[in-house]
Design an enzyme around this catalytic site. Structure first.
Site, PDB file in Angstrom:
ATOM      1  N   GLU A 174      -7.232   3.940   7.745  1.00 29.51           N
ATOM      2  CA  GLU A 174      -7.010   5.383   7.551  1.00 29.51           C
ATOM      3  C   GLU A 174      -8.218   6.041   6.886  1.00 29.51           C
ATOM      4  O   GLU A 174      -8.367   7.257   6.923  1.00 29.51           O
ATOM      5  CB  GLU A 174      -5.716   5.600   6.743  1.00 29.51           C
ATOM      6  CG  GLU A 174      -4.498   5.338   7.618  1.00 29.51           C
ATOM      7  CD  GLU A 174      -3.253   4.900   6.884  1.00 29.51           C
ATOM      8  OE1 GLU A 174      -3.183   5.038   5.650  1.00 29.51           O
ATOM      9  OE2 GLU A 174      -2.332   4.397   7.562  1.00 29.51           O
TER      10      GLU A 174
ATOM     11  N   HIS B 133      -9.844   0.588   4.538  1.00 23.75           N
ATOM     12  CA  HIS B 133      -8.567   0.752   5.249  1.00 23.75           C
ATOM     13  C   HIS B 133      -8.796   1.620   6.487  1.00 23.75           C
ATOM     14  O   HIS B 133      -9.585   2.560   6.451  1.00 23.75           O
ATOM     15  CB  HIS B 133      -7.528   1.391   4.320  1.00 23.75           C
ATOM     16  CG  HIS B 133      -6.144   1.330   4.900  1.00 23.75           C
ATOM     17  ND1 HIS B 133      -5.712   2.227   5.850  1.00 23.75           N
ATOM     18  CD2 HIS B 133      -5.116   0.473   4.688  1.00 23.75           C
ATOM     19  CE1 HIS B 133      -4.474   1.919   6.193  1.00 23.75           C
ATOM     20  NE2 HIS B 133      -4.084   0.859   5.509  1.00 23.75           N
TER      21      HIS B 133
ATOM     22  N   ASN C   9       0.855  -1.195   0.000  1.00 25.78           N
ATOM     23  CA  ASN C   9       0.000   0.000   0.000  1.00 25.78           C
ATOM     24  C   ASN C   9       0.889   1.243   0.000  1.00 25.78           C
ATOM     25  O   ASN C   9       1.514   1.555   1.016  1.00 25.78           O
ATOM     26  CB  ASN C   9      -0.906  -0.041   1.249  1.00 25.78           C
ATOM     27  CG  ASN C   9      -1.808   1.178   1.331  1.00 25.78           C
ATOM     28  OD1 ASN C   9      -1.898   1.966   0.388  1.00 25.78           O
ATOM     29  ND2 ASN C   9      -2.464   1.342   2.464  1.00 25.78           N
ATOM     30  N   TRP C  10       0.927   1.932  -1.133  1.00 25.29           N
ATOM     31  CA  TRP C  10       1.824   3.095  -1.259  1.00 25.29           C
ATOM     32  C   TRP C  10       1.208   4.348  -0.624  1.00 25.29           C
ATOM     33  O   TRP C  10       1.862   5.366  -0.537  1.00 25.29           O
ATOM     34  CB  TRP C  10       2.138   3.365  -2.724  1.00 25.29           C
ATOM     35  CG  TRP C  10       2.925   2.287  -3.412  1.00 25.29           C
ATOM     36  CD1 TRP C  10       3.306   1.073  -2.889  1.00 25.29           C
ATOM     37  CD2 TRP C  10       3.446   2.314  -4.754  1.00 25.29           C
ATOM     38  NE1 TRP C  10       4.017   0.348  -3.827  1.00 25.29           N
ATOM     39  CE2 TRP C  10       4.114   1.090  -4.980  1.00 25.29           C
ATOM     40  CE3 TRP C  10       3.407   3.248  -5.787  1.00 25.29           C
ATOM     41  CZ2 TRP C  10       4.739   0.786  -6.199  1.00 25.29           C
ATOM     42  CZ3 TRP C  10       4.029   2.951  -7.008  1.00 25.29           C
ATOM     43  CH2 TRP C  10       4.688   1.736  -7.202  1.00 25.29           C
ATOM     44  N   LYS C  11      -0.055   4.253  -0.217  1.00 24.82           N
ATOM     45  CA  LYS C  11      -0.752   5.383   0.428  1.00 24.82           C
ATOM     46  C   LYS C  11      -0.566   6.664  -0.392  1.00 24.82           C
ATOM     47  O   LYS C  11      -0.597   6.621  -1.599  1.00 24.82           O
ATOM     48  CB  LYS C  11      -0.261   5.555   1.859  1.00 24.82           C
ATOM     49  CG  LYS C  11      -0.268   4.248   2.655  1.00 24.82           C
ATOM     50  CD  LYS C  11      -0.108   4.483   4.130  1.00 24.82           C
ATOM     51  CE  LYS C  11       0.118   3.165   4.836  1.00 24.82           C
ATOM     52  NZ  LYS C  11      -0.174   3.199   6.238  1.00 24.82           N
TER      53      LYS C  11
ATOM     54  N   GLY D  95       2.560  -1.414   4.360  1.00 23.99           N
ATOM     55  CA  GLY D  95       2.559   0.015   4.055  1.00 23.99           C
ATOM     56  C   GLY D  95       3.981   0.508   3.855  1.00 23.99           C
ATOM     57  O   GLY D  95       4.575   0.336   2.793  1.00 23.99           O
ATOM     58  N   GLY D  96       4.550   1.088   4.898  1.00 23.64           N
ATOM     59  CA  GLY D  96       5.875   1.723   4.828  1.00 23.64           C
ATOM     60  C   GLY D  96       6.939   0.884   4.122  1.00 23.64           C
ATOM     61  O   GLY D  96       7.669   1.392   3.261  1.00 23.64           O
TER      62      GLY D  96
ATOM     63  N   GLU E 226      -5.844  -5.736  10.170  1.00 22.69           N
ATOM     64  CA  GLU E 226      -4.840  -4.703  10.426  1.00 22.69           C
ATOM     65  C   GLU E 226      -5.165  -3.999  11.747  1.00 22.69           C
ATOM     66  O   GLU E 226      -5.947  -3.041  11.770  1.00 22.69           O
ATOM     67  CB  GLU E 226      -4.852  -3.669   9.305  1.00 22.69           C
ATOM     68  CG  GLU E 226      -4.535  -4.243   7.945  1.00 22.69           C
ATOM     69  CD  GLU E 226      -3.935  -3.183   7.046  1.00 22.69           C
ATOM     70  OE1 GLU E 226      -2.754  -3.296   6.729  1.00 22.69           O
ATOM     71  OE2 GLU E 226      -4.648  -2.230   6.695  1.00 22.69           O
TER      72      GLU E 226
ATOM     73  N   GLY F 119       1.785   1.652  10.920  1.00 23.35           N
ATOM     74  CA  GLY F 119       2.690   2.802  10.864  1.00 23.35           C
ATOM     75  C   GLY F 119       3.318   3.163  12.203  1.00 23.35           C
ATOM     76  O   GLY F 119       3.893   4.236  12.354  1.00 23.35           O
TER      77      GLY F 119
ATOM     78  N   SER G   4       2.934  -2.645  10.404  1.00 25.03           N
ATOM     79  CA  SER G   4       4.384  -2.578  10.643  1.00 25.03           C
ATOM     80  C   SER G   4       5.120  -3.866  10.248  1.00 25.03           C
ATOM     81  O   SER G   4       6.030  -4.315  10.957  1.00 25.03           O
ATOM     82  CB  SER G   4       4.681  -2.202  12.096  1.00 25.03           C
ATOM     83  OG  SER G   4       4.160  -0.921  12.386  1.00 25.03           O
TER      84      SER G   4
HETATM   85  C1  PEP Z   1      -1.050  -0.308   5.798  1.00 25.89           C
HETATM   86  O1  PEP Z   1      -0.977   0.780   5.279  1.00 25.89           O
HETATM   87  O2  PEP Z   1      -2.000  -1.046   5.522  1.00 25.89           O
HETATM   88  C2  PEP Z   1      -0.013  -0.713   6.766  1.00 25.89           C
HETATM   89  C3  PEP Z   1      -0.119  -1.875   7.337  1.00 25.89           C
HETATM   90  O3  PEP Z   1       1.007   0.189   7.006  1.00 25.89           O
HETATM   91  P1  PEP Z   1       2.403  -0.128   7.749  1.00 25.89           P
HETATM   92  O4  PEP Z   1       2.966  -1.393   7.147  1.00 25.89           O
HETATM   93  O5  PEP Z   1       3.255   1.060   7.442  1.00 25.89           O
HETATM   94  O6  PEP Z   1       2.116  -0.296   9.192  1.00 25.89           O
END
Ligand code: PEP
Length: 256
Positions: free
Chosen positions: A97, A95, A9-11, A235-236, A168, A174, A214
């Protein structure tokens, strides 16, 4: 046996040039990938460019969101048809967010989006999870049950097979605070049992449940070794080709 599914997920990151570079690095390194399903979720502005780069590769395109209506006067929104047009195979729905964004996205809206995505042939990834406060209050299962039953309302046993669930925990996204493999497995098992009550266990054995929160190359291996963890939503660590590829490779051990 469920093949692992890993999403990046590049957000709201990556300009055109940055996205092209990352997509090319992934394609060059993942051309022989067969055992895992991999998708990336670039921002809307670069879906088309990234789509061209990955089109003959095992890496598939996923959108970060879509609207529930077929089309219409919804300024700033994107429809399922538009996502298909640009080459998306998957779409992320609900998601955290977005569930906690402005405006907040509720299970009822996610359910409408899910039905539209399925009716158009997109493969939905439905995200859910509890907050830190909800976990501390011992309400994790109650929250997950509500999210599952409301967001999957009226989805039948044929369509549930097209859905991936992404567990999640909000407190892990994050934050660098990954759930332990045991904590994640407990909730994944709970989700699978819940799905078995809604559908039948034979069908539910085939539904994939990703963990997200994470994920790093170092922790993926222990997570994927759990019976009910079928991959990761990253994500990151998906913003860098090297770490995303290491995470995908870590998932392959579950196939050995
Ligand atoms: C996500 O954006 O779905 C996510 C899990 O982010 P991260 O890996 O950065 O925690």
């Amino acid at each position: 046996m469920r093949n692992p599914i890993i999403g990046g997920n590049w957000k709201m990151y990556k300009t055109i040039d940055e996205g092209i570079k990352l997509a090319k690095e992934l394609v060059n390194n993942l051309c022989d990938l067969t055992e895992c399903d991999v998708f990336i979720c670039p921002p809307f502005t670069i879906l088309e460019k990234v789509s061209e780069i990955i089109k003959n590769s095992p890496v598939k395109l996923c959108a970060q969101n879509m609207h529930w209506a077929e089309e219409g006067a919804y300024t700033g929104e994107i429809s399922a048809k538009m996502l298909l047009d640009v080459g998306c195979k998957y779409v992320l729905l609900g998601h955290s967010e977005r569930r906690r964004g402005e405006p907040q996205e509720f299970d009822e809206i996610i359910n409408k989006k899910l039905k539209m995505a399925l009716s158009k042939g997109l493969l939905p990834v439905v995200c859910l999870g509890e907050t830190r406060k909800e976990r501390k209050e011992g309400r994790t299962e109650e929250v997950i049950k509500k999210q599952i039953t409301h967001s999957l309302r009226e989805i039948d046993k044929i369509d549930i097979l097209k859905v991936t669930i992404a567990y999640e925990p909000v407190w892990a996204i994050g934050t660098g605070d990954t759930a332990t493999p045991e904590q994640a497995e407990d909730v994944h098992m709970y989700i699978r049992n819940l799905l078995s009550q809604l559908y039948n266990s034979e069908v539910v054995e085939k539904v994939r449940i990703q963990y997200g929160g994470s994920i790093k190359p170092d922790n993926m291996k222990d997570l994927i070794m759990q019976d009910n963890i079928d991959g990761g939503l990253v994500g990151g660590a998906s913003l860098n080709a090297e770490s995303f590829i290491k995470i995908i490779n870590a998932c392959k051990i579950s196939l050995a």
